[in-house]
Write a protein that holds these residues in place. Structure first.
Motif, PDB file in Angstrom:
ATOM      1  N   VAL A   6       0.878  -1.166   0.000  1.00  0.00           N
ATOM      2  CA  VAL A   6       0.000   0.000   0.000  1.00  0.00           C
ATOM      3  C   VAL A   6       0.916   1.218   0.000  1.00  0.00           C
ATOM      4  O   VAL A   6       1.640   1.457   0.969  1.00  0.00           O
ATOM      5  CB  VAL A   6      -0.934   0.011   1.228  1.00  0.00           C
ATOM      6  N   ALA A   8       3.153   3.413  -3.312  1.00  0.00           N
ATOM      7  CA  ALA A   8       4.109   3.051  -4.373  1.00  0.00           C
ATOM      8  C   ALA A   8       5.252   4.057  -4.419  1.00  0.00           C
ATOM      9  O   ALA A   8       5.823   4.303  -5.470  1.00  0.00           O
ATOM     10  CB  ALA A   8       3.383   2.991  -5.712  1.00  0.00           C
ATOM     11  N   VAL A  10       8.846   5.882  -2.362  1.00  0.00           N
ATOM     12  CA  VAL A  10      10.273   5.536  -2.244  1.00  0.00           C
ATOM     13  C   VAL A  10      10.475   4.224  -1.502  1.00  0.00           C
ATOM     14  O   VAL A  10      11.158   3.308  -1.973  1.00  0.00           O
ATOM     15  CB  VAL A  10      11.027   6.690  -1.529  1.00  0.00           C
ATOM     16  N   ILE A  11       9.854   4.099  -0.321  1.00  0.00           N
ATOM     17  CA  ILE A  11      10.183   2.937   0.521  1.00  0.00           C
ATOM     18  C   ILE A  11       9.551   1.661  -0.018  1.00  0.00           C
ATOM     19  O   ILE A  11      10.053   0.558   0.194  1.00  0.00           O
ATOM     20  CB  ILE A  11       9.784   3.197   1.994  1.00  0.00           C
ATOM     21  N   VAL A  33      -2.950   5.868  -4.261  1.00  0.00           N
ATOM     22  CA  VAL A  33      -3.985   6.816  -4.682  1.00  0.00           C
ATOM     23  C   VAL A  33      -3.479   7.741  -5.790  1.00  0.00           C
ATOM     24  O   VAL A  33      -4.273   8.427  -6.434  1.00  0.00           O
ATOM     25  CB  VAL A  33      -4.467   7.682  -3.487  1.00  0.00           C
ATOM     26  N   THR A  73       2.823   4.006   3.260  1.00  0.00           N
ATOM     27  CA  THR A  73       2.273   5.346   3.031  1.00  0.00           C
ATOM     28  C   THR A  73       2.793   6.273   4.126  1.00  0.00           C
ATOM     29  O   THR A  73       3.349   5.803   5.129  1.00  0.00           O
ATOM     30  CB  THR A  73       0.737   5.280   3.112  1.00  0.00           C
ATOM     31  N   PRO A  75       2.565   8.535   7.551  1.00  0.00           N
ATOM     32  CA  PRO A  75       1.896   8.127   8.789  1.00  0.00           C
ATOM     33  C   PRO A  75       0.394   8.438   8.852  1.00  0.00           C
ATOM     34  O   PRO A  75      -0.377   7.636   9.369  1.00  0.00           O
ATOM     35  CB  PRO A  75       2.664   8.898   9.872  1.00  0.00           C
ATOM     36  N   PHE A  76      -0.062   9.570   8.294  1.00  0.00           N
ATOM     37  CA  PHE A  76      -1.499   9.892   8.375  1.00  0.00           C
ATOM     38  C   PHE A  76      -2.333   8.855   7.643  1.00  0.00           C
ATOM     39  O   PHE A  76      -3.546   8.744   7.875  1.00  0.00           O
ATOM     40  CB  PHE A  76      -1.782  11.302   7.832  1.00  0.00           C
ATOM     41  N   LYS A  96       7.302   2.622   9.839  1.00  0.00           N
ATOM     42  CA  LYS A  96       7.425   3.449  11.022  1.00  0.00           C
ATOM     43  C   LYS A  96       7.175   4.906  10.660  1.00  0.00           C
ATOM     44  O   LYS A  96       7.412   5.258   9.499  1.00  0.00           O
ATOM     45  CB  LYS A  96       8.779   3.285  11.710  1.00  0.00           C
ATOM     46  N   PRO A  97       6.766   5.759  11.553  1.00  0.00           N
ATOM     47  CA  PRO A  97       6.196   5.427  12.850  1.00  0.00           C
ATOM     48  C   PRO A  97       4.865   4.712  12.655  1.00  0.00           C
ATOM     49  O   PRO A  97       4.146   4.995  11.701  1.00  0.00           O
ATOM     50  CB  PRO A  97       6.009   6.797  13.500  1.00  0.00           C
ATOM     51  N   ARG A 125      14.476  -2.079  11.394  1.00  0.00           N
ATOM     52  CA  ARG A 125      15.370  -2.009  10.235  1.00  0.00           C
ATOM     53  C   ARG A 125      16.853  -2.243  10.592  1.00  0.00           C
ATOM     54  O   ARG A 125      17.624  -2.765   9.795  1.00  0.00           O
ATOM     55  CB  ARG A 125      15.185  -0.631   9.603  1.00  0.00           C
ATOM     56  N   TYR A 165      16.836  15.606   2.545  1.00  0.00           N
ATOM     57  CA  TYR A 165      16.603  14.207   2.193  1.00  0.00           C
ATOM     58  C   TYR A 165      15.194  14.093   1.624  1.00  0.00           C
ATOM     59  O   TYR A 165      14.231  14.519   2.269  1.00  0.00           O
ATOM     60  CB  TYR A 165      16.770  13.319   3.455  1.00  0.00           C
ATOM     61  N   GLN A 166      15.086  13.522   0.451  1.00  0.00           N
ATOM     62  CA  GLN A 166      13.785  13.301  -0.197  1.00  0.00           C
ATOM     63  C   GLN A 166      12.917  14.564  -0.250  1.00  0.00           C
ATOM     64  O   GLN A 166      11.805  14.594   0.323  1.00  0.00           O
ATOM     65  CB  GLN A 166      13.043  12.180   0.551  1.00  0.00           C
ATOM     66  N   PHE A 172       6.689  15.071   5.242  1.00  0.00           N
ATOM     67  CA  PHE A 172       7.514  14.848   6.432  1.00  0.00           C
ATOM     68  C   PHE A 172       7.515  16.082   7.351  1.00  0.00           C
ATOM     69  O   PHE A 172       7.705  15.963   8.554  1.00  0.00           O
ATOM     70  CB  PHE A 172       8.975  14.569   6.025  1.00  0.00           C
ATOM     71  N   ASP A 185      10.316  10.218  13.131  1.00  0.00           N
ATOM     72  CA  ASP A 185      11.035   9.657  11.980  1.00  0.00           C
ATOM     73  C   ASP A 185      12.112   8.659  12.436  1.00  0.00           C
ATOM     74  O   ASP A 185      12.221   7.556  11.875  1.00  0.00           O
ATOM     75  CB  ASP A 185      11.663  10.830  11.201  1.00  0.00           C
ATOM     76  N   PHE A 307      17.877  -1.859   4.891  1.00  0.00           N
ATOM     77  CA  PHE A 307      16.559  -1.733   4.253  1.00  0.00           C
ATOM     78  C   PHE A 307      15.891  -3.090   4.018  1.00  0.00           C
ATOM     79  O   PHE A 307      14.690  -3.161   3.785  1.00  0.00           O
ATOM     80  CB  PHE A 307      16.668  -0.944   2.948  1.00  0.00           C
TER      81      PHE A 307
HETATM   82  N1  LIG Z   1      11.910   7.198   2.310  1.00  0.00           N
HETATM   83  C1  LIG Z   1      12.627   6.550   3.192  1.00  0.00           C
HETATM   84  O1  LIG Z   1      13.884   6.488   3.128  1.00  0.00           O
HETATM   85  C2  LIG Z   1      11.943   5.825   4.300  1.00  0.00           C
HETATM   86  C3  LIG Z   1      12.743   5.005   5.092  1.00  0.00           C
HETATM   87  C4  LIG Z   1      12.150   4.289   6.100  1.00  0.00           C
HETATM   88  C5  LIG Z   1      10.795   4.413   6.333  1.00  0.00           C
HETATM   89  N2  LIG Z   1      10.026   5.247   5.583  1.00  0.00           N
HETATM   90  C6  LIG Z   1       8.599   5.356   5.929  1.00  0.00           C
HETATM   91  O2  LIG Z   1       7.830   4.840   4.845  1.00  0.00           O
HETATM   92  C7  LIG Z   1       6.560   5.519   4.772  1.00  0.00           C
HETATM   93  C8  LIG Z   1       6.393   6.066   3.373  1.00  0.00           C
HETATM   94  O3  LIG Z   1       7.487   6.919   3.101  1.00  0.00           O
HETATM   95  P1  LIG Z   1       8.025   7.185   1.608  1.00  0.00           P
HETATM   96  O4  LIG Z   1       9.351   7.821   1.777  1.00  0.00           O
HETATM   97  O5  LIG Z   1       7.914   5.967   0.774  1.00  0.00           O
HETATM   98  O6  LIG Z   1       6.979   8.278   1.134  1.00  0.00           O
HETATM   99  P2  LIG Z   1       6.689   8.754  -0.373  1.00  0.00           P
HETATM  100  O7  LIG Z   1       6.227  10.157  -0.253  1.00  0.00           O
HETATM  101  O8  LIG Z   1       7.847   8.459  -1.258  1.00  0.00           O
HETATM  102  O9  LIG Z   1       5.499   7.795  -0.841  1.00  0.00           O
HETATM  103  C9  LIG Z   1       4.284   7.674  -0.140  1.00  0.00           C
HETATM  104  C10 LIG Z   1       3.247   7.153  -1.137  1.00  0.00           C
HETATM  105  O10 LIG Z   1       2.050   6.863  -0.405  1.00  0.00           O
HETATM  106  C11 LIG Z   1       0.967   7.209  -1.276  1.00  0.00           C
HETATM  107  N3  LIG Z   1      -0.270   7.334  -0.494  1.00  0.00           N
HETATM  108  C12 LIG Z   1      -0.633   8.333   0.349  1.00  0.00           C
HETATM  109  N4  LIG Z   1      -1.819   8.041   0.906  1.00  0.00           N
HETATM  110  C13 LIG Z   1      -2.219   6.843   0.415  1.00  0.00           C
HETATM  111  C14 LIG Z   1      -3.331   6.009   0.630  1.00  0.00           C
HETATM  112  N5  LIG Z   1      -4.306   6.375   1.473  1.00  0.00           N
HETATM  113  N6  LIG Z   1      -3.407   4.835  -0.023  1.00  0.00           N
HETATM  114  C15 LIG Z   1      -2.423   4.459  -0.880  1.00  0.00           C
HETATM  115  N7  LIG Z   1      -1.315   5.213  -1.110  1.00  0.00           N
HETATM  116  C16 LIG Z   1      -1.218   6.386  -0.472  1.00  0.00           C
HETATM  117  C17 LIG Z   1       1.420   8.485  -1.948  1.00  0.00           C
HETATM  118  O11 LIG Z   1       0.671   8.763  -3.117  1.00  0.00           O
HETATM  119  C18 LIG Z   1       2.879   8.176  -2.215  1.00  0.00           C
HETATM  120  O12 LIG Z   1       3.063   7.601  -3.501  1.00  0.00           O
HETATM  121  C19 LIG Z   1       6.585   6.567   5.888  1.00  0.00           C
HETATM  122  O13 LIG Z   1       5.947   6.064   7.032  1.00  0.00           O
HETATM  123  C20 LIG Z   1       8.091   6.773   6.153  1.00  0.00           C
HETATM  124  O14 LIG Z   1       8.363   7.212   7.472  1.00  0.00           O
HETATM  125  C21 LIG Z   1      10.574   5.959   4.556  1.00  0.00           C
END
Ligand SMILES: NC(=O)c1ccc[n+]([C@@H]2O[C@H](COP(=O)([O-])OP(=O)(O)OC[C@H]3O[C@@H](n4cnc5c(N)ncnc54)[C@H](O)[C@@H]3O)[C@@H](O)[C@H]2O)c1
Length: 363
Positions: A6, A8, A10-11, A33, A73, A75-76, A96-97, A125, A165-166, A172, A185, A307
């Motif tokens: 759920v 698509a 970065v993570i 979405v 996705t 956190p919200f 996380k969180p 991790r 970062y990102q 964030f 975070d 990772f």
């Molecule tokens: N980026 C990192 O390096 C990293 C590392 C560890 C953990 N995380 C955690 O991973 C989670 C996502 O981070 P990210 O960096 O991948 O964010 P991101 O912004 O790259 O991607 C988040 C994706 O979630 C999608 N999204 C939002 N609401 C949605 C919903 N209701 N249903 C389906 N998709 C939805 C968005 O469209 C977006 O494509 C966060 O909790 C973050 O703390 C990120």
């Protein structure tokens, strides 16, 4: 094994790369979405079926006993898909969180219990990395004597998620979407790692200061209301031992960058870099003429990187193999600690986290 993603972003992509290292053969599906995010995902993984809607993805086929849904996705958007995935009869590994609030985390746990499925959190991790296993081996040897103080400092000069970062993920920086800043975070990793190393029965949070150091790169075109620096006095209660932790975590600070753990015992000290497996673990003991320093023989390199570990540990748990996953009430206790850091920063009332249950006022 089938893995449903759920989100698509970065993570999500790193989870696919990690899951391809599992001993099981894995099939994936992904929902987001944002059509743009799905298109970007398809450029890397064109063969993975894509859905514009999480509910449709979960309803597209009956659940298997070992299906895993990864919530990737912001956190919200963790709570609703977690509840839907558990109700669909699948195990959930949530990024996380874990949640936005302690109440939301409790709702996730209740849903997992009701469904008889596992709820895990990606805050593991760094568990299993060779240097952490080396630290555990030294602790188990008893060479340090009685432990009394730990310095746990990880502060970047400029590494703010959403800015340096990102920068494409400005959510964030907005507390209504992220729940908070550096504590949300990175706090989950700190506490998951500390509990793995020291196995405390409870953690006390004595004092917390949070801040948002000002820089010339602060954005003015997006909401930026989260903290990027935190300091705390913690106690890891190990039953017969109370280990005082001087804790610092920052993604922006005006002081020097420092990444350091230093553990003081009555017969020796141990120094390492908390989240870097390439750095030495250094032991200092008294050998007559004062302290003598030596590098501890490291554990062999693992086939995994940080990772990889969330899905590796969780899939081990689902398959019934020994694991370092953070599951159910332990995952929720980790998150309660995160929220309690903000509570203590706000009202200056110490909190105590029993690690098998919820936070309470300090005794
Ligand atoms: N980026 C990192 O390096 C990293 C590392 C560890 C953990 N995380 C955690 O991973 C989670 C996502 O981070 P990210 O960096 O991948 O964010 P991101 O912004 O790259 O991607 C988040 C994706 O979630 C999608 N999204 C939002 N609401 C949605 C919903 N209701 N249903 C389906 N998709 C939805 C968005 O469209 C977006 O494509 C966060 O909790 C973050 O703390 C990120």
């Amino acid at each position: 094994m089938r893995i449903y993603l759920v989100g698509a972003g970065v993570i999500s992509r790193t989870h696919v790369a990690a899951a391809l290292k599992l001993p099981e053969s894995v099939e994936f599906r992904v929902a987001d979405v944002s059509s743009r995010a799905l298109e970007g995902f398809a450029e890397v993984y064109p063969d993975i079926p894509r859905f514009a809607d999480t509910t449709a993805m979960l309803a597209s086929e009956p659940p298997h006993d070992d299906d895993i849904v990864i919530i990737a996705t912001p956190p919200f958007a963790h709570l609703e898909p977690t509840l839907a995935a558990l109700q669909s009869g699948r195990h959930v590994l949530c990024e996380k969180p874990l949640a936005m609030t302690a109440e939301d985390a409790d709702r996730m746990l209740a849903a997992a219990d009701a469904a008889g499925r596992l709820l895990g959190c990606c805050s593991v991790r760094f568990r299993g990395l060779p240097h952490n296993e080396t630290v555990k081996r030294v602790l188990a040897s008893g060479v340090l004597g009685g432990l009394h103080h730990l310095t746990w400092v990880n502060k970047w000069a400029r590494s703010r998620s959403g800015i340096e970062y990102q920068p494409g993920s400005s959510w964030f920086l907005d507390s209504s979407k992220s729940g908070g800043g550096i504590v949300m975070d990175w706090g989950p990793y700190d506490i998951a790692t500390l509990t793995d190393l020291f196995a405390p029965t409870a953690i006390e949070i004595g004092a917390v200061a949070i801040a948002r150091p000002e820089t010339s790169a602060d954005p003015s075109d997006v909401v930026f209301d989260v903290e990027t620096a935190a300091s705390a006095a913690l106690v890891l209660d190990r039953g017969d031992q109370r280990l005082l932790v001087s804790y610092q975590r920052a993604s922006a600070m005006h002081g020097e960058e420092v990444f350091r753990a230093e553990l003081e015992g009555t017969r020796g000290s141990l120094r390492w870099t908390p989240f870097d497996s390439r750095a030495d673990v250094v032991l200092r003991t008294d050998e007559g003429d004062g302290p003598v320093e030596r590098v501890v023989q490291p554990e062999p390199r693992a086939p995994y990187e940080a990772f990889d570990y969330p899905i590796i540990h969780f899939a081990d748990a689902v398959a019934g193999r020994p694991n370092l996953a953070l599951l159910g009430c332990d995952a929720v206790a980790n998150f309660h600690w995160v929220r309690a850091m903000y509570d203590v920063a706000r009202d200056a009332q110490p909190r105590r986290a029993e690690l098998s249950g919820a936070m309470s006022a300090a005794r």
